[in-house]
Each structure stands twice: as structure tokens, then as C-alpha cells.
Design a protein around this motif. Structure first.
Motif, PDB file in Angstrom:
ATOM      1  N   UNK A 308       0.320  -1.285  -0.207  1.00 38.53           N
ATOM      2  CA  UNK A 308       0.265   0.521  -0.049  1.00 38.53           C
ATOM      3  C   UNK A 308       0.590   1.586   0.238  1.00 38.53           C
ATOM      4  N   UNK A 309       1.552   1.615   1.383  1.00 38.89           N
ATOM      5  CA  UNK A 309       2.593   2.455   0.754  1.00 38.89           C
ATOM      6  C   UNK A 309       3.535   3.162  -0.549  1.00 38.89           C
ATOM      7  N   UNK A 310       3.285   1.788  -1.153  1.00 36.27           N
ATOM      8  CA  UNK A 310       3.693   1.455  -2.723  1.00 36.27           C
ATOM      9  C   UNK A 310       3.492   2.459  -3.746  1.00 36.27           C
ATOM     10  N   UNK A 311       2.244   2.219  -3.047  1.00 37.33           N
ATOM     11  CA  UNK A 311       1.402   2.560  -4.145  1.00 37.33           C
ATOM     12  C   UNK A 311       0.969   4.458  -4.362  1.00 37.33           C
ATOM     13  N   UNK A 312       0.720   4.365  -2.733  1.00 38.36           N
ATOM     14  CA  UNK A 312       1.285   5.857  -2.319  1.00 38.36           C
ATOM     15  C   UNK A 312       2.260   6.519  -3.104  1.00 38.36           C
ATOM     16  N   UNK A 313       2.732   5.856  -2.565  1.00 45.22           N
ATOM     17  CA  UNK A 313       4.002   6.872  -2.784  1.00 45.22           C
ATOM     18  C   UNK A 313       4.596   7.020  -4.516  1.00 45.22           C
ATOM     19  N   UNK A 314       4.103   5.860  -5.296  1.00 45.34           N
ATOM     20  CA  UNK A 314       3.990   5.576  -6.881  1.00 45.34           C
ATOM     21  C   UNK A 314       3.254   6.795  -7.488  1.00 45.34           C
TER      22      UNK A 314
END
Length: 418
Positions: A308-314
Motif C-alpha cells: 500500500x505504501x508503494x501505491x501511495x508513493x507511486x
């Protein structure tokens, strides 16, 4: 290519997201993990929960998609008769599903305790966390589906086209007539674009532009007519590698979302109109994704926090011709709508950076996507290229996802420390 090889076809959502391949990869990885990889919930439960979540916004596209997957996972066909035909454990999720979908700030410790209480039909904490993540994922995906117009596009050839909506159906959360929420720091009237009719009497420009619903609907109609005249059609052709048996199975999967919805009158209500002290505004300084939500969800549902954190950062790192300030304004405006406040942010920037029509669009897609219908996806009156329009939809989806997760995880934290 990876999605096509693994699924046998490229769905409409992936087609729209393909203009931002780095984000698409992160999104598909997270979605695949939630729906198919290791976790406490059986596969048929996961797809049924996704059906429940999509039904809250009457998203036929996702309901049909997950109905097919539910049957393939071995789900009982009788469950598809409606919510009352599902096992009690799944029915118990209905209330938190309803609250998270429309008024997530109402999520409380009592909701968590009711699901975790001892008994034959209780949920474990790990199961509940996966269910909450799945609910939030599907709610926010509904916003993207309606925003980009995927719900109005033909379903894959192996799915039947759902019957038209009954004329008497009431959308969940009809846009209210007016909200008196003003921008912070005395931000007064801002010049409107030429396409926005001027009023005889100047008034303060509100952070919430919901009072212009009639104007919005008129623009929606015009945008749809313009779209039809131009013949601007997205790719409808789908690459199918399914067997005849799978096609026959999916032909039976189109399901009326309303049968999975209880209390259809419950919808989005203006947070700014309510007693913020009573509702306990969620201040990011007190409970944030980075400092609190990430570690909790990752501990209770292994690795999902990183995904999920990767989605927010992406989505934050997507290339754009617009300034980072505009992206932050969109993100913070959505969180404002959901009662989340940043003490270090000047909300006057929202009115300075977001054009009026864009604010109307953002709020409609974020808060009542089933009421917006898909013509909003054109946004042709705003100076956005196609990839930038998708970028806006992605920001809306991810900001909404994080907002729902923050409220749900805060309630779980309160239960754990009680």
C-alpha cells in the motif's frame, strides 16, 4: 503484457491506468496480493466482500467481475441471491462496509469490538484487517471506475451486459444543495473561468463547491453529447483466452448490485456541516499513515503495508505538467471532505490552485461515484490531457483509500489499547 499473460485479457481499468505504467504495476501487485495471495480469508470470502463493497456504489462493472471470480473460487451460487443468503459472518460486515463507503469518520471502536466479540460467528483480528483493506480498496476503485468511464464501457465479451438501472433507484449520497464550509485564512472570491456563469451578487468561494450541482449536471450532459459527436471511444476490444466453459459461466454472472445493499438511503453526508468536535476530526499529526497506520496494518496483515505504501508513493511520483502544489491540493482537499486535517497546510491554496469545475468533479467521484455517472470522465472543459485526467482519478482513488484506512486502523488501534 504481464496482466494480459496472467489474466488472458486486459480489463478496462488496466487499459485506463496503462498511461502510467509504473503506478499500474504497483496497483496490480497490491490487488493480486489482496485477492489471491496468502491471507486468513478464503478466496470465495474475498470476492464476496469485494461484491459487497462495489455494491454500495452500485458499480455493476466490479460486481460482475467479482461475481465471476467468486464462482470460479468455488463460492456457493446461492449466496448470490442477496446479502441475506450469505453466511452470518459476512452479513456482520455489512455495517462497517456501509460506514466506510459513505461516512468513514463514523468508524469506531464499537464496530471493531462487535465483529471481534466471542462467538461462533466472530472474526479474528487478522481476518478483519484483511477484510477492511479489501473493503477500502474496492470502495476507492469504484471511484476510479466511474471517474474514467469504465463502468459505462461494454463488459468483456464473456460477460453479459447488465439490465438498465430501475428508474426509481436512489443513488447513495445525492449531492447536497449547499455546504457553508469556507476556505481557511479568509480566502475570498476567486475569478472563475469563462465557462462558469457569474452571479449577480459576489459571495465567498467555499472550499466545498457542492452547491453547483445543477451546473455540474448540465456540463455532464454537454460533455457526453460532445463525446458522442466526436466518436471518441476508448478501446473496447478485449483479448480473450478463456475456454467456452468459462464464457458460459460468466454469462450468468451479471448480478443486480442492489441485492447486496441494506439501508440504501445511507450515503455521504457533509462532514463540514456536522459537529467536528463530536466527530473527532482526524488530525494527521495525531494519527497518520506513515507513523501509525503503516506499522499496524503491516504487523496484522503481513507485507500489505509495504504494498500500500508503494501505491501511495507511486501516485505521488507520477510525472505531471502541473506543480506538486496542485497534486497536494487535490490530495488534501479529498481528505478535508472526509474530515482529515493537516495543521501545517494552508487550505486557502485549495481555492487558489483548483479550478471550480475540477473541485466539483473531484468531490463527486470521491464521495458519491454512483451518482456521478461516467460522462464526468471527459472533463473536456478543464485543461487536462488524457493522461493527466487519469492522474487526477488516481489521486482521488488513493487519497480516498488512505482516508478509509486511517479511520479503520485508528478504530482498531483504539480497540487494542482499550
Amino acid at each position: 503484457m504481464k496482466a494480459l499473460a496472467s489474466r488472458g485479457r486486459l480489463d478496462s481499468v488496466s487499459q485506463h491506468m496503462a498511461s502510467h505504467p509504473q503506478y499500474l504495476e504497483s496497483f496490480l501487485r497490491t490487488q493480486h496480493y489482496i485477492l489471491y495471495m496468502d491471507g486468513p480469508l478464503p478466496l470465495q470470502y474475498r470476492h464476496y466482500i469485494a461484491i459487497m463493497a462495489a455494491a454500495r456504489h452500485h458499480c455493476r462493472y466490479l460486481v460482475s467481475l467479482h461475481t465471476a471470480q467468486f464462482l470460479r473460487a468455488g463460492g456457493e451460487r446461492v449466496w448470490l441471491q442477496g446479502l441475506e443468503a450469505a453466511p452470518p459472518r459476512l452479513r456482520h460486515l455489512d455495517h462497517i462496509n456501509k460506514v466506510l463507503a459513505h461516512q468513514p469518520w463514523l468508524t469506531s471502536r464499537s464496530h471493531i469490538q462487535a465483529l471481534l466479540k466471542s462467538g461462533e460467528q466472530c472474526w479474528s483480528l487478522a481476518e478483519l484487517v484483511q477484510a477492511v483493506v479489501l473493503l477500502a480498496h474496492c470502495h476507492s476503485l469504484c471511484s476510479f471506475v466511474f471517474g474514467c468511464g469504465a463502468d459505462a464501457e461494454p463488459l468483456p465479451m464473456s460477460m453479459s451486459v447488465p439490465p438498465p438501472l430501475p428508474p426509481h433507484r436512489i443513488p447513495h449520497g445525492t449531492p447536497p444543495a449547499y455546504c457553508p464550509c469556507d476556505a481557511a485564512n479568509g480566502n475570498t472570491t476567486v475569478p472563475l473561468t469563462p465557462s462558469v456563469p457569474l452571479e449577480r451578487t459576489p459571495r465567498r468561494r467555499s472550499l466545498d463547491s457542492s452547491y453547483d450541482v445543477a451546473f455540474l449536471r448540465e456540463r455532464i450532459q454537454k460533455s457526453q453529447e460532445e463525446k458522442e459527436r466526436r466518436g471518441d471511444r476508448l478501446l473496447h476490444s478485449q483479448t480473450l483466452l478463456n475456454t467456452d466453459m468459462e464464457e458460459e459461466e460468466e454469462m450468468e454472472c451479471s448480478t443486480d448490485p442492489s441485492r447486496f445493499v441494506s439501508d440504501p438511503e445511507f450515503g455521504y453526508q457533509e462532514f463540514a456541516r456536522q459537529d467536528e468536535d463530536h466527530l473527532q476530526v482526524l488530525r494527521v499529526q495525531d494519527y497518520s499513515w506513515e507513523d501509525h497506520g503503516f506499522s499496524l496494518v503491516n504487523r496484522l496483515y503481513s507485507d500489505i503495508g509495504h504494498l500500500l505504501d508503494d501505491r501511495f508513493r507511486s501516485v505521488a511520483a507520477l510525472p505531471s505538467t502541473h506543480s506538486p502544489d496542485l497534486q497536494r491540493a487535490i490530495w488534501n482537499y479529498i481528505h478535508w471532505i472526509y474530515g482529515i486535517r493537516y495543521d501545517d497546510y494552508n487550505y486557502g491554496e485549495v481555492n487558489q490552485l483548483l479550478e471550480k469545475g475540477l473541485k466539483l468533479y473531484i468531490k463527486a467521484v470521491a464521495c458519491y461515484p454512483d451518482a456521478t455517472k461516467t460522462p464526468l470522465c471527459t472533463l473536456h472543459w478543464a485543461p487536462f490531457k488524457p493522461a493527466e485526467k487519469v492522474h487526477v482519478d488516481l489521486l482521488v482513488m488513493e487519497a480516498r483509500l488512505q482516508a478509509e484506512l486511517l479511520y479503520a486502523l485508528r478504530a482498531i488501534t483504539q480497540h487494542m489499547i482499550a
